[in-house]
Design an enzyme around this catalytic site. Sequence first.
Site, PDB file in Angstrom:
ATOM      1  N   ASP A  17       0.830  -1.214   0.000  1.00  0.00           N
ATOM      2  CA  ASP A  17       0.000   0.000   0.000  1.00  0.00           C
ATOM      3  C   ASP A  17       0.862   1.261   0.000  1.00  0.00           C
ATOM      4  O   ASP A  17       1.989   1.256   0.501  1.00  0.00           O
ATOM      5  CB  ASP A  17      -0.915  -0.039   1.235  1.00  0.00           C
ATOM      6  CG  ASP A  17      -2.076   0.938   1.116  1.00  0.00           C
ATOM      7  OD1 ASP A  17      -2.348   1.411  -0.012  1.00  0.00           O
ATOM      8  OD2 ASP A  17      -2.719   1.217   2.145  1.00  0.00           O
ATOM      9  N   ASN A  65     -11.062  -2.439  -5.259  1.00  0.00           N
ATOM     10  CA  ASN A  65     -10.319  -1.429  -6.011  1.00  0.00           C
ATOM     11  C   ASN A  65     -11.010  -1.009  -7.321  1.00  0.00           C
ATOM     12  O   ASN A  65     -10.624  -0.007  -7.932  1.00  0.00           O
ATOM     13  CB  ASN A  65      -8.884  -1.887  -6.284  1.00  0.00           C
ATOM     14  CG  ASN A  65      -7.974  -1.867  -5.063  1.00  0.00           C
ATOM     15  OD1 ASN A  65      -7.075  -2.688  -4.916  1.00  0.00           O
ATOM     16  ND2 ASN A  65      -8.188  -0.919  -4.158  1.00  0.00           N
TER      17      ASN A  65
HETATM   18  C1  IPE Z   1      -5.395  -2.745  -0.181  1.00  0.00           C
HETATM   19  O1  IPE Z   1      -5.075  -1.390  -0.296  1.00  0.00           O
HETATM   20  C2  IPE Z   1      -5.362  -3.401  -1.527  1.00  0.00           C
HETATM   21  C3  IPE Z   1      -4.048  -3.517  -2.149  1.00  0.00           C
HETATM   22  C4  IPE Z   1      -2.903  -3.177  -1.619  1.00  0.00           C
HETATM   23  C5  IPE Z   1      -4.052  -4.085  -3.469  1.00  0.00           C
HETATM   24  P1  IPE Z   1      -6.213  -0.270  -0.424  1.00  0.00           P
HETATM   25  O2  IPE Z   1      -5.498   1.018  -0.516  1.00  0.00           O
HETATM   26  O3  IPE Z   1      -7.151  -0.610  -1.509  1.00  0.00           O
HETATM   27  O4  IPE Z   1      -6.993  -0.408   0.966  1.00  0.00           O
HETATM   28  P2  IPE Z   1      -7.880   0.658   1.733  1.00  0.00           P
HETATM   29  O5  IPE Z   1      -8.888   1.174   0.752  1.00  0.00           O
HETATM   30  O6  IPE Z   1      -6.965   1.734   2.199  1.00  0.00           O
HETATM   31  O7  IPE Z   1      -8.479  -0.118   2.861  1.00  0.00           O
HETATM   32  C1  IPE Z   2      -1.688   0.261  -3.308  1.00  0.00           C
HETATM   33  O1  IPE Z   2      -1.451   1.627  -3.319  1.00  0.00           O
HETATM   34  C2  IPE Z   2      -1.924  -0.299  -4.682  1.00  0.00           C
HETATM   35  C3  IPE Z   2      -3.330  -0.668  -4.958  1.00  0.00           C
HETATM   36  C4  IPE Z   2      -4.298  -0.668  -4.081  1.00  0.00           C
HETATM   37  C5  IPE Z   2      -3.648  -1.096  -6.317  1.00  0.00           C
HETATM   38  P1  IPE Z   2      -2.641   2.689  -3.265  1.00  0.00           P
HETATM   39  O2  IPE Z   2      -3.041   3.026  -4.650  1.00  0.00           O
HETATM   40  O3  IPE Z   2      -3.750   2.208  -2.401  1.00  0.00           O
HETATM   41  O4  IPE Z   2      -1.915   3.919  -2.597  1.00  0.00           O
HETATM   42  P2  IPE Z   2      -2.527   4.944  -1.550  1.00  0.00           P
HETATM   43  O5  IPE Z   2      -3.075   4.142  -0.404  1.00  0.00           O
HETATM   44  O6  IPE Z   2      -3.610   5.692  -2.252  1.00  0.00           O
HETATM   45  O7  IPE Z   2      -1.377   5.798  -1.161  1.00  0.00           O
HETATM   46 MG    MG Z   3      -4.127   2.409  -0.438  1.00  0.00          MG
END
Ligand code: IPE
Ligand code: IPE
Ligand code: MG
Length: 239
Positions: A17, A65
């Site tokens: 993340d 997502n």
């Molecule tokens: C979890 O991260 C999913 C992945 C790393 C693929 P998210 O960024 O989607 O999770 P939330 O929305 O902060 O819970």
């Molecule tokens: C994780 O990074 C990757 C996916 C969930 C695909 P994020 O895209 O959630 O990054 P933040 O949480 O917005 O920084």
């Molecule tokens: Mg995230």
Amino acid sequence: MSDPVSTGPRHVAIIMDGNGRWATQRGRPRLFGHRAGARRVREVVESCPDVGVEYLTIFAFSTENWRRTQVEVAGLMSLFRMYISREARALDQFGVRVRFIGDRVRLDAKLVTLMDDLEKLTCNNTAVHLTIALNYGSRDEVARATKRLARDVAAGNLDPDDVNEETLPKYLDTCVLPDPDLVIRTSGEARISNFLLWQSAYAEYEFIDTLWPDFTKEEFAQLCASYGGRDRRFGGVKT
Ligand code: IPE
Ligand code: IPE
Ligand code: MG
């Protein structure tokens, strides 16, 4: 002195993340962060044998997502296609066996073909077992597993009295994998976000502030080493 490798985690799962925030901090679009994040994966995978990790499972895209903008979702899907095409050779040469978990039904046919091909190409490798969770969500996985289990019961292939903690996980996407010993989440969020809920019931957790594109094999090695000092009791008491 105990050997740090033998007491380390056998299976590590990572919630990668923080790509979006990493890009925003640099005044760049979120996809710039996703590309940088994808580039971090190889180093961590290739460091697994050094730290005694046999199984690495990474969360690439969750069933939730899809709620992101069409631009980000399409960009991520194109990145996954590019990642598989570009990395297949290196992963195979390093002896990585790649598996995918998650629901493939909603993914485009081209991507699913690349996933199938990579699984086939690497199916005899044993150096590292890399599992990529793509369109994965634990609740979705349990629902899909339950549907298949119910079908087996209806067809007379499974006695409801035989549904227990050993038979149920055979219906999960992770049926061939051991449970994770250590789950790492980067970016400072202390939540699971629907990742491996059944499988991680007794895992140790590490929530670290590093944003995924800044994660290194050194930090990975440190987390694996500190895992070795933990006292996992599985509900029992220390003898
Ligand atoms: C979890 O991260 C999913 C992945 C790393 C693929 P998210 O960024 O989607 O999770 P939330 O929305 O902060 O819970
Ligand atoms: C994780 O990074 C990757 C996916 C969930 C695909 P994020 O895209 O959630 O990054 P933040 O949480 O917005 O920084
Ligand atoms: Mg995230």
